[in-house]
Design a protein around this motif. Sequence first.
Motif, short mmCIF file in Angstrom:
data_model
loop_
_atom_site.label_atom_id
_atom_site.label_comp_id
_atom_site.label_asym_id
_atom_site.label_seq_id
_atom_site.Cartn_x
_atom_site.Cartn_y
_atom_site.Cartn_z
N ASN A 27 0.82 -1.22 0.00
CA ASN A 27 0.00 0.00 0.00
C ASN A 27 0.85 1.27 0.00
O ASN A 27 0.33 2.37 -0.11
CB ASN A 27 -0.95 0.01 1.21
CG ASN A 27 -0.24 0.11 2.54
OD1 ASN A 27 0.93 -0.29 2.66
ND2 ASN A 27 -0.91 0.64 3.54
N LEU A 28 2.18 1.11 0.13
CA LEU A 28 3.07 2.25 0.02
C LEU A 28 4.02 2.06 -1.17
O LEU A 28 5.19 2.40 -1.13
CB LEU A 28 3.89 2.43 1.30
CG LEU A 28 3.13 2.75 2.59
CD1 LEU A 28 4.11 2.89 3.75
CD2 LEU A 28 2.31 4.02 2.45
N ASP A 30 6.38 2.08 -4.12
CA ASP A 30 7.26 3.09 -4.67
C ASP A 30 7.86 2.53 -5.95
O ASP A 30 8.70 1.63 -5.91
CB ASP A 30 8.37 3.40 -3.65
CG ASP A 30 9.31 4.48 -4.13
OD1 ASP A 30 8.92 5.24 -5.02
OD2 ASP A 30 10.44 4.54 -3.61
N ARG A 157 8.50 9.15 2.75
CA ARG A 157 7.43 9.13 1.75
C ARG A 157 7.76 8.11 0.66
O ARG A 157 8.88 8.10 0.14
CB ARG A 157 7.24 10.53 1.15
CG ARG A 157 6.90 11.56 2.22
CD ARG A 157 6.45 12.88 1.67
NE ARG A 157 6.19 13.82 2.75
CZ ARG A 157 5.07 13.85 3.48
NH1 ARG A 157 4.09 12.98 3.18
NH2 ARG A 157 4.91 14.72 4.46
N GLY A 161 2.15 7.33 -0.30
CA GLY A 161 2.01 7.09 1.13
C GLY A 161 3.16 7.66 1.93
O GLY A 161 4.16 8.14 1.39
N ALA A 162 3.02 7.62 3.26
CA ALA A 162 4.05 8.16 4.15
C ALA A 162 4.05 7.39 5.46
O ALA A 162 3.00 6.88 5.91
CB ALA A 162 3.81 9.64 4.41
N LEU A 163 5.21 7.31 6.08
CA LEU A 163 5.38 6.73 7.40
C LEU A 163 6.09 7.74 8.29
O LEU A 163 7.17 8.23 7.94
CB LEU A 163 6.19 5.44 7.34
CG LEU A 163 5.55 4.24 6.66
CD1 LEU A 163 6.57 3.11 6.51
CD2 LEU A 163 4.33 3.75 7.43
N ASP A 180 1.77 4.85 10.24
CA ASP A 180 1.04 5.17 9.00
C ASP A 180 -0.26 5.86 9.43
O ASP A 180 -1.25 5.21 9.75
CB ASP A 180 0.75 3.88 8.23
CG ASP A 180 0.02 4.11 6.91
OD1 ASP A 180 -0.56 5.20 6.73
OD2 ASP A 180 0.00 3.19 6.07
#
Length: 329
Positions: A27-28, A30, A157, A161-163, A180
């Motif tokens: 879901n993130l 890249d 990032r 998405g981002a953490l 998250d």
Amino acid sequence: MQPGVHRVPLPLPNDGLHAVNVYLLENLADDNGIVMIDGGWAIPEARKELEAAMAAIGRDLGDISHILVTHIHRDHYTNAVELRRLLGSRVYLGAGERPGLELLGRLRNSEPAGSLDVLRKAGARELAERIRKMDHGGYDPAVWEAPDHWLGAETLRFGDGALRVIPTPGHTKGHVVFLDEQHGLLYAGDHVLPHITPSIGFELAEPGGRPLADYLDSLRLITRYGDARLLPAHGPVTDSAHTRVAELLTHHDNRLAQSLDALGEGGLDAYAVARKLGWTRRNVPFSELNAFNQMLAINETAAHLDVLVLRDQVTVASVDGIDQYTRVR
């Protein structure tokens, strides 16, 4: 589980904890890569399980582009370095782990030097020497290389998405968790575990500071963010990180009271106090623990006594290199 997030328990080569959870995050994505939380222990069995998990979601190991490691312990870090060598993945680790990793490179062995120093100051020199002589799995510099990026309090990032990286010292000095916020997920490593309490201050580096005080502060820090599902490194996923944090804070309040009672009226070292307490959820006597778990028990007892010193309930004085604690009357 959140769509696009896969929990993969990887085996461990010991009889304590049997598995460490790593998380594969689609879901993130890249550039169609996968972000992985924690790496596991660099053993063939772990590689085989990870390959099978990737195949089950229609992927292969080559799709892992970033590996975010919560802390330096070998069941989290060593396989990340191994996968980087194989795949070219980027490895991330909390900046607070740097002194421990550098010390490991100088010592060139895997003994827990910091924890052994705590044992000596706690009055358990014979136990420290016994543990020092044990087989700690040798030193393989290939799996203890530095990460590509040292993490601080920052936001990573990936694609859309981002953490959020949150430093949470306590279990180790450089432990971090990954939040998250968009999906309400906390990748908690060993900071917040659903059924057990993590060991405190089990360090490769020189001891220092007040690891339990740091840990309690780090627990409270989690509650300043919105509640999230708890995705731990050991045990099942649960619905509320805040609920478990509250339980852990209560546990340590109780343990501080028990440590104060065990100290009694006379001056004792942490080794003596640890022998008067019960251990694990089953309240096992200290004498029934193996040597490694006795080390953890003494380290944790010293950490609790140090918090009592900070709270002005106990005083401490060094006598022939051993810390002697006395209850304030």
